[in-house]
Enzyme design. Structure first.
Site, mmCIF file in Angstrom:
data_model
loop_
_atom_site.group_PDB
_atom_site.id
_atom_site.type_symbol
_atom_site.label_atom_id
_atom_site.label_comp_id
_atom_site.label_asym_id
_atom_site.label_seq_id
_atom_site.Cartn_x
_atom_site.Cartn_y
_atom_site.Cartn_z
ATOM 1 N N GLU A 1 1.690 -10.336 1.109
ATOM 2 C CA GLU A 1 2.089 -8.938 0.929
ATOM 3 C C GLU A 1 3.601 -8.830 1.169
ATOM 4 O OE1 GLU A 1 -0.533 -6.070 2.737
ATOM 5 O OE2 GLU A 1 0.603 -4.381 1.932
ATOM 6 N N ASP B 1 0.848 -1.202 0.000
ATOM 7 C CA ASP B 1 0.000 0.000 0.000
ATOM 8 C C ASP B 1 0.883 1.252 0.000
ATOM 9 O OD1 ASP B 1 0.853 -0.638 2.651
ATOM 10 O OD2 ASP B 1 -0.634 0.713 3.472
ATOM 11 N N ASP C 1 0.407 -18.114 -3.697
ATOM 12 C CA ASP C 1 1.093 -17.092 -4.501
ATOM 13 C C ASP C 1 0.068 -16.342 -5.347
ATOM 14 O OD1 ASP C 1 3.035 -15.519 -5.535
ATOM 15 O OD2 ASP C 1 3.974 -17.068 -6.783
ATOM 16 N N HIS D 1 1.497 -9.228 -3.186
ATOM 17 C CA HIS D 1 0.491 -8.157 -3.136
ATOM 18 C C HIS D 1 1.213 -6.818 -3.129
ATOM 19 C CE1 HIS D 1 -3.317 -6.282 -1.636
ATOM 20 N NE2 HIS D 1 -2.492 -5.514 -0.942
#
Ligand code: 9MR
Length: 651
Positions: A586, A189, A577, A531
């Site tokens: 992540e 993020d 995965d 991620h």
């Protein structure tokens, strides 16, 4: 025919890509980065056979160069397997293309080399450059041109969150802005969090402080890393860490600032019903982050969400204080003006934390992670430890004594558990502690390390992590224990400690029941689809695949209790995965930092360990099947009401 939802089709496509481009899992598991020529060499074979089995080692030409008998270990609850170990530690001929064989089964080909962990450390450091915010990521410093990108959040200037949070509480905002441009994005993020920035920066700076003792003070000397600063004459690891130190300092509230805070925020069982205006001078905001979650893919420069400063907290303040105090110590001779700036910020922060010792973090905002921590005693210990190590002022030592660091230094390091990080610093920074305290602390660190070695002997895959509770980011839980083992090795040079660090990295790099290297680009079967909002090729081919050296969060045993592909998984296999599976796949700065630390530790100490085969991992049988001792907290409950991507949950 049943119509597959778009999300399931997406998952199938990801799995097909993986299958098409990677070797199938091998039945004999090894650390896929290879073995050190003179280091321990342990492989693991799942087998329910009670008797030892014959193994052979072949070289690249297929010739048998060594042979032996497996060591049956028994049933292992963490992997859900019965396993045998193969110890080929006494084979010490460097080369590539080696394979282990047991009956008709074989390992992937692997190398034996003097420095197998050097490329891991360098690649893991490159992650941090590419997580930088506020600056363009330049083609000259990345491994592929498509990894370059424009600056994101340049500038990153924000005011305090105003409006309603997820529980409907109306926050009043504030009448100032801070310029928090720079630092690293936390993870997949685009949030920038002081709490997690604290432990990550401590870890890298701690490595720097130890490299000379490990035997390689120049491991990251100027020019060693691909960085814009590589010709500035300064250590490259320090150049990188300074990026985040600058961010942490920028999150501190200027003197004379009044702010309305919610005294009941983060207190279990209490709703926020009132705000109170305080003198917020010196406190530190917890994070600067988006008002709403963005989706995958989103390049940093394409994030058009409103950014806010989220309320200051005691934990964030003390994270900054600890790292700023460490900064003051490290840069004292390198850049005295910067060191002074750090120490001033640390002292202001410490005073502010004493004035507001229990200002907790509200996790009720959307658009970013919580990092809520109801217990800030360990943050006080961490900050006091760093301040004491830097200033040697008795007030900080008194505080440490009062807080009990010498009787209980803590059991693990994590973003919410910092006391042990303080203890590791205090135990080894020269001339910091009175001799008695130092001896006491060192013996407690050694006892912890002995416990981790013992856990490794009991664990099927030989890692210093017992039990069956694999938390979110378990890769880092294991590597943070390896840091404790590395410091124990620094203290008394017992080979078993260093061997256990090798075991930890071997597990991360493929000696695990999924036969998976959890580090992108390293090994035969590395993670490919973490991620991440920019390394998002799996979601959209116009975005790049990940760079090399990025550590996946790793198995999260909570996934066993969730519907989906991991339901019922054995703890070490609760992983997939899939780029949407943020609870297991992540990436994060506090996970890559211990990867750097441990890989650099092994590489720096390569010539200094006592040369012997790893007794610690030989001739041991597992006592009994370790049953699920700790209940697995639910992934959903720990996520609260956050919806991280807007896409369906992968876990
Ligand atoms: O690493 C954090 C983990 O310990 C928590 O259980 C989890 C849920 O709160 O959050 C993890 O941290 C994430 C953070 O909140 C936002 N950026 C990504 C981090 C890694 O997933």
């Amino acid at each position: 025919m049943r119509r597959l939802s778009p999300s399931l089709l997406g998952a199938a496509a990801v799995l097909l890509t993986t299958a098409a481009t990677q070797a199938p899992p091998a039945p004999i598991r090894i650390g896929q980065a290879g073995f050190e020529t003179r280091g321990p060499k342990i492989a693991v074979l799942p087998s329910t056979q009670a008797r030892a089995l014959a193994w052979t080692l072949t070289d690249a030409s297929g010739k048998t160069v060594a042979s032996g008998q497996t060591i049956p270990v028994g049933a292992d609850a963490a992997s859900g397997e019965s396993v045998h170990r193969i110890d080929l530690g006494s084979f010490r001929t460097p080369g590539t293309g080696y394979r282990l064989h047991v009956g008709a089964t074989a390992s992937h080909p692997f190398a034996i080399a003097d420095r197998p962990f050097a490329p891991v450390a360098t690649a893991a450091m490159a992650f941090f450059y590419q997580q930088r915010s506020g600056v363009p990521i330049l083609p000259a410093f990345v491994e592929r041109k498509d990894l370059a990108r424009p600056a994101g959040h340049a500038p990153d200037i924000a005011t305090c969150f105003a409006g309603r949070d997820q529980k409907g509480v109306k926050w009043p905002g504030c009448d100032y802005k801070l310029d928090a441009t720079g630092g690293w994005y936390d993870a997949g993020d685009h949030g920038k969090y002081v709490v997690n920035g604290g432990v990550s920066t401590w870890t890298l700076l701690d490595l720097h402080e130890r490299l000379a003792a490990f035997g390689d003070a120049n491991a990251f000397a100027n020019g060693r890393l691909a960085l814009p600063e590589r010709a500035n004459g300064k250590d490259d690891l320090l150049d990188e860490a300074r990026v985040e130190v600058g961010f942490l300092l920028a999150m501190q509230i200027p003197d004379g600032t009044k702010l309305a805070i919610a005294p009941d925020a983060g207190v279990a069982g209490k709703a926020i019903t009132r705000f109170e205006t305080i003198d917020a001078s010196g406190l530190v905001h917890t994070k600067i982050a988006d008002e709403n979650w963005t989706g995958i893919p989103t390049a940093p420069a394409d994030d058009h969400q409103t950014r806010f400063l989220y309320p200051p907290s005691t934990a964030a303040t003390l994270n900054m204080v600890g790292v700023a105090a460490q900064c003051a110590r490290i840069w004292r001779t390198i850049d005295p003006a910067f060191a002074t700036k750090c120490l001033t910020a640390a002292r202001r922060g410490w005073a502010a934390a004493l004035r507001h010792p229990n200002l907790l973090t509200s996790s009720d905002f959307t658009g970013s992670g919580g990092y809520g921590d109801p217990d800030v005693r360990d943050e006080f210990t961490f900050a006091a430890a760093q301040l004491y190590a830097t200033t040697k002022e008795p007030a900080f030592l008194n505080r440490l004594r009062k807080d009990g660091i010498f009787t209980d230094p803590g059991a693990d390091i994590g973003w919410g558990s910092l006391s042990l990080a303080g203890a590791l610093t205090l135990a080894t920074v020269p001339d910091a502690l009175p001799a008695d305290d130092r001896a006491n602390l060192r013996s407690r660190i050694i006892a912890l390390a002995d416990g981790f070695v013992a856990a490794g002997n009991r664990s099927g895959y030989g890692i210093p992590f017992g039990g069956t509770n694999y938390p979110w980011g378990s890769s880092s839980s294991i590597l943070n224990r390896a840091i404790v083992l590395g410091v124990a090795w620094q203290i008394d040079r017992k080979p078993a400690y260093r061997d256990a660090v090798v075991a930890s990295l071997d597990y991360i790099l493929g000696r695990n029941p999924l036969d998976r290297s959890y580090v992108t680009g390293i090994g035969t079967r590395p993670v490919q689809h973490p991620h991440h909002r920019f390394w998002a090729a799996a979601a959209d081919k116009r975005y790049p695949a990940p760079t090399t050296g990025v550590l996946s969060g790793g198995p999260n045993s909570a996934a066993a209790n969730e519907p989906g592909p991991m339901k019922g998984c054995a703890p070490q296999t609760c992983w997939i995965d899939d780029y949407r599976a943020f609870t297991v796949n992540e990436v994060a700065i506090n996970w890559n930092a211990p990867l750097v630390w441990t890989a650099a530790f092994l590489d720096a100490t390569r010539a200094r360990w006592v040369d012997q085969t790893p007794r610690s991992l030989r001739d041991r049988r597992l006592p009994a099947l370790e049953r699920h001792a700790t209940p697995c907290p639910s992934v959903r409950s720990r996520m609260g009401r956050h919806d991280r991507t807007g896409a369906p949950r992968g876990a």
